[in-house]
Motif scaffolding. Sequence first.
Motif, PDB file in Angstrom:
ATOM      1  N   VAL A 173       0.848  -1.166   0.043  1.00  0.00           N
ATOM      2  CA  VAL A 173      -0.025   0.064  -0.027  1.00  0.00           C
ATOM      3  C   VAL A 173       0.843   1.103   0.098  1.00  0.00           C
ATOM      4  CG1 VAL A 173      -1.791   1.339   1.167  1.00  0.00           C
ATOM      5  CG2 VAL A 173      -2.060  -1.042   1.131  1.00  0.00           C
ATOM      6  N   THR A 174       1.984   1.212   0.950  1.00  0.00           N
ATOM      7  CA  THR A 174       2.862   2.401   0.691  1.00  0.00           C
ATOM      8  C   THR A 174       3.658   2.743  -0.610  1.00  0.00           C
ATOM      9  OG1 THR A 174       3.456   1.942   2.889  1.00  0.00           O
ATOM     10  CG2 THR A 174       4.794   3.397   1.799  1.00  0.00           C
ATOM     11  N   ALA A 175       3.997   1.747  -1.437  1.00  0.00           N
ATOM     12  CA  ALA A 175       4.506   1.894  -2.646  1.00  0.00           C
ATOM     13  C   ALA A 175       3.557   2.205  -3.768  1.00  0.00           C
ATOM     14  CB  ALA A 175       4.949   0.486  -2.989  1.00  0.00           C
ATOM     15  N   PHE A 176       2.354   1.755  -3.725  1.00  0.00           N
ATOM     16  CA  PHE A 176       1.228   1.878  -4.466  1.00  0.00           C
ATOM     17  C   PHE A 176       0.852   3.413  -4.335  1.00  0.00           C
ATOM     18  CE2 PHE A 176      -3.525   2.325  -5.322  1.00  0.00           C
ATOM     19  CZ  PHE A 176      -3.426   2.339  -6.652  1.00  0.00           C
ATOM     20  N   ALA A 177       0.744   3.991  -2.880  1.00  0.00           N
ATOM     21  CA  ALA A 177       0.133   5.247  -2.849  1.00  0.00           C
ATOM     22  C   ALA A 177       1.073   6.241  -2.936  1.00  0.00           C
ATOM     23  CB  ALA A 177      -0.251   5.381  -1.289  1.00  0.00           C
ATOM     24  N   ARG A 178       2.361   5.921  -2.497  1.00  0.00           N
ATOM     25  CA  ARG A 178       3.525   6.986  -2.807  1.00  0.00           C
ATOM     26  C   ARG A 178       4.130   7.121  -4.115  1.00  0.00           C
ATOM     27  NH1 ARG A 178       7.952   6.539   1.623  1.00  0.00           N
ATOM     28  NH2 ARG A 178       6.287   6.992   2.813  1.00  0.00           N
ATOM     29  N   TRP A 179       4.540   5.918  -4.864  1.00  0.00           N
ATOM     30  CA  TRP A 179       5.193   5.892  -6.021  1.00  0.00           C
ATOM     31  C   TRP A 179       4.112   5.843  -7.298  1.00  0.00           C
ATOM     32  CZ3 TRP A 179       9.158   7.955  -4.855  1.00  0.00           C
ATOM     33  CH2 TRP A 179       9.918   7.587  -3.262  1.00  0.00           C
ATOM     34  N   ASP A 180       2.907   5.395  -7.085  1.00  0.00           N
ATOM     35  CA  ASP A 180       2.090   5.664  -8.141  1.00  0.00           C
ATOM     36  C   ASP A 180       1.093   6.816  -8.014  1.00  0.00           C
ATOM     37  OD1 ASP A 180       1.211   3.625 -10.629  1.00  0.00           O
ATOM     38  OD2 ASP A 180      -0.851   4.221  -9.525  1.00  0.00           O
ATOM     39  N   ARG A 181       0.085   6.630  -7.207  1.00  0.00           N
ATOM     40  CA  ARG A 181      -0.837   7.622  -7.139  1.00  0.00           C
ATOM     41  C   ARG A 181      -0.273   8.894  -6.765  1.00  0.00           C
ATOM     42  NH1 ARG A 181      -4.469   6.236 -10.135  1.00  0.00           N
ATOM     43  NH2 ARG A 181      -2.704   5.322 -10.996  1.00  0.00           N
ATOM     44  N   ILE A 182       0.327   9.103  -5.779  1.00  0.00           N
ATOM     45  CA  ILE A 182       0.721  10.654  -5.241  1.00  0.00           C
ATOM     46  C   ILE A 182       2.028  10.978  -6.448  1.00  0.00           C
ATOM     47  CG2 ILE A 182       1.971  12.001  -3.544  1.00  0.00           C
ATOM     48  CD1 ILE A 182       0.674  10.063  -1.620  1.00  0.00           C
ATOM     49  N   ALA A 183       2.734  10.085  -6.908  1.00  0.00           N
ATOM     50  CA  ALA A 183       3.826  10.539  -7.732  1.00  0.00           C
ATOM     51  C   ALA A 183       3.079  11.012  -9.299  1.00  0.00           C
ATOM     52  CB  ALA A 183       4.802   9.587  -8.194  1.00  0.00           C
ATOM     53  N   LYS A 184       2.151  10.334  -9.549  1.00  0.00           N
ATOM     54  CA  LYS A 184       1.157  10.499 -10.896  1.00  0.00           C
ATOM     55  C   LYS A 184       0.615  12.193 -10.648  1.00  0.00           C
ATOM     56  CE  LYS A 184      -0.487   7.354 -13.397  1.00  0.00           C
ATOM     57  NZ  LYS A 184      -1.268   6.348 -13.748  1.00  0.00           N
ATOM     58  N   ILE A 185      -0.015  12.233  -9.265  1.00  0.00           N
ATOM     59  CA  ILE A 185      -0.596  13.525  -8.884  1.00  0.00           C
ATOM     60  C   ILE A 185       0.373  14.645  -9.087  1.00  0.00           C
ATOM     61  CG2 ILE A 185      -1.649  14.915  -7.207  1.00  0.00           C
ATOM     62  CD1 ILE A 185      -3.138  12.327  -6.494  1.00  0.00           C
ATOM     63  N   ARG A 186       1.548  14.652  -8.722  1.00  0.00           N
ATOM     64  CA  ARG A 186       2.524  15.628  -8.507  1.00  0.00           C
ATOM     65  C   ARG A 186       3.143  15.822 -10.221  1.00  0.00           C
ATOM     66  NH1 ARG A 186       4.731  16.904  -3.678  1.00  0.00           N
ATOM     67  NH2 ARG A 186       4.404  15.439  -2.025  1.00  0.00           N
ATOM     68  N   ARG A 187       3.233  14.839 -10.885  1.00  0.00           N
ATOM     69  CA  ARG A 187       3.742  15.128 -12.386  1.00  0.00           C
ATOM     70  C   ARG A 187       2.678  15.827 -12.967  1.00  0.00           C
ATOM     71  NH1 ARG A 187       5.313   9.491 -12.059  1.00  0.00           N
ATOM     72  NH2 ARG A 187       3.537   9.023 -13.282  1.00  0.00           N
TER      73      ARG A 187
END
Length: 266
Positions: A117-131
């Motif tokens: 969950v940490t990896a999915f949230a941080r490196w996928d969802r949140i990273a995509k939102i930042r980009r």
Amino acid sequence: MLTSPDGKHRPELERIEAALLDRNPRRTLLYLRESPEASRYLMDLAAGTCELSHEALDTRIIQAGGTQGSTLAIDYFRAVLVSASILPLRDENLARLERWVALKNDAIADPDDRRLVTAFARWDRIAKIRRRARGKPITLATANIAQGQIAKAITFLTWLKTQNETLATCRQPIIDLWLTSDAHQGNYGVQPFVVWAVRSKFASGISVPHRPRRTFQAGSTPVNAGQPPVGFSTTSPSRPATASPVLWSCSTDRSPRGSAASPRPT
């Protein structure tokens, strides 16, 4: 509140005191009386045992379990400090999303699920939102969508345990069972997590299709149901409407087109 245990008043805290009292002194006193978490934070600031930063305020909220009372109290204090330029302005919607993820992760008992969950949230969802945001503040709707997708991933991992499965052992029949289950609302919301898990080699051979669209079959109610057909009057269901309105000539001394000329006075 902002006096250290040895009785000395720290000059660097004078701006905080002025910001709190200048905003609304009476409300500030009520706020400090009704919020033990805020009072404790101010005393720690005075004692020098806590730093003045957004991260320190977020830590206080997480330590309090993210309860509504503690969150509102700390966020009010944060807003006062930001308005007084004591703390820098930041993207609060994104910060609340990251704080929510931290709280959710703390509640996950299984360490493997917590890492997923940490990896999915941080490196996928949140990273995509930042980009996509490109440095601009995100909307509340964007944060809510990501929050729902992360919550669905947590629910899905918990459900897999009831099927004696893990993400690594999950196969397509299990996915199909999840999608057809009535126990989960918005089953297709797990698609971003499954796509990420397969791409990241945490799972294989599984997929979640896009949510099927609703289609109207023959005999279903048309879109303009209840409206009269073109060419029929709305005053009588069985009586055809009159012809198009009579077109009048631009000249005022002529009669309407398609009708007999009116006699002129002599």
